[in-house]
Design a protein around this motif. Structure first.
Motif, PDB file in Angstrom:
ATOM      1  N   TYR A 152       0.792  -1.227   0.000  1.00 12.02           N
ATOM      2  CA  TYR A 152       0.000   0.000   0.000  1.00 12.02           C
ATOM      3  C   TYR A 152       0.827   1.283   0.000  1.00 12.02           C
ATOM      4  N   SER A 179      -3.400   6.435  11.602  1.00 14.82           N
ATOM      5  CA  SER A 179      -2.954   6.904  10.295  1.00 14.82           C
ATOM      6  C   SER A 179      -2.688   8.394  10.399  1.00 14.82           C
ATOM      7  N   ASP A 199      -9.057  10.256   1.325  1.00 14.17           N
ATOM      8  CA  ASP A 199      -9.339   8.959   0.713  1.00 14.17           C
ATOM      9  C   ASP A 199      -8.218   7.957   0.976  1.00 14.17           C
ATOM     10  N   THR A 200      -6.973   8.401   0.904  1.00  9.57           N
ATOM     11  CA  THR A 200      -5.835   7.512   1.169  1.00  9.57           C
ATOM     12  C   THR A 200      -5.806   7.113   2.636  1.00  9.57           C
ATOM     13  N   GLN A 201      -6.051   8.054   3.530  1.00 16.81           N
ATOM     14  CA  GLN A 201      -6.101   7.735   4.957  1.00 16.81           C
ATOM     15  C   GLN A 201      -7.148   6.659   5.242  1.00 16.81           C
ATOM     16  N   ILE A 202      -8.316   6.814   4.664  1.00 13.65           N
ATOM     17  CA  ILE A 202      -9.408   5.849   4.864  1.00 13.65           C
ATOM     18  C   ILE A 202      -9.039   4.501   4.269  1.00 13.65           C
ATOM     19  N   ARG A 203      -8.492   4.498   3.061  1.00 13.97           N
ATOM     20  CA  ARG A 203      -8.119   3.237   2.397  1.00 13.97           C
ATOM     21  C   ARG A 203      -7.059   2.482   3.206  1.00 13.97           C
ATOM     22  N   TRP A 204      -6.033   3.188   3.658  1.00 17.49           N
ATOM     23  CA  TRP A 204      -4.970   2.536   4.429  1.00 17.49           C
ATOM     24  C   TRP A 204      -5.477   2.039   5.780  1.00 17.49           C
ATOM     25  N   GLY A 255      -8.569   1.187   6.577  1.00 15.53           N
ATOM     26  CA  GLY A 255      -9.420   0.026   6.316  1.00 15.53           C
ATOM     27  C   GLY A 255      -8.620  -1.210   5.970  1.00 15.53           C
ATOM     28  N   ALA A 256      -7.571  -1.048   5.181  1.00 16.44           N
ATOM     29  CA  ALA A 256      -6.750  -2.187   4.774  1.00 16.44           C
ATOM     30  C   ALA A 256      -6.017  -2.799   5.959  1.00 16.44           C
TER      31      ALA A 256
END
Length: 78
Positions: free
Chosen positions: A5, A47, A55-60, A62-63
């Motif tokens: 990621y 994060s 969006d990147t903060q949320i994606r990371w 969540g992952a």
């Protein structure tokens, strides 16, 4: 997480393992209390917003959450 990621060009954003609580000293965080009282894994994931869009903060986040839960046998269902 870092391998899949976080781009190598973003070395300041690498996920790292912080403090590991393995006894009853200073159980000041809820995650530590859960681990100590219930003897189950607990995690605190933070994060950054440093040079990251929402969006990147949320994606990371969540992952990493899904990865940690999966490693403890809790899998996403439909």
């Amino acid at each position: 997480m870092n391998e899949h990621y976080v781009p190598w060009t973003m070395r300041f954003h690498r996920f790292t393992l912080g403090n590991v609580q393995d006894d009853d000293r200073d159980a000041g965080l809820l995650v530590q209390k859960v681990n100590l009282d219930l003897n189950v894994a607990g995690f605190l994931v933070e994060s950054t917003d440093f040079l990251l869009d929402l969006d990147t903060q949320i994606r990371w986040t969540g992952a990493i959450t899904e990865l940690l839960l999966d490693r403890h046998g809790i899998r996403r269902t439909a």
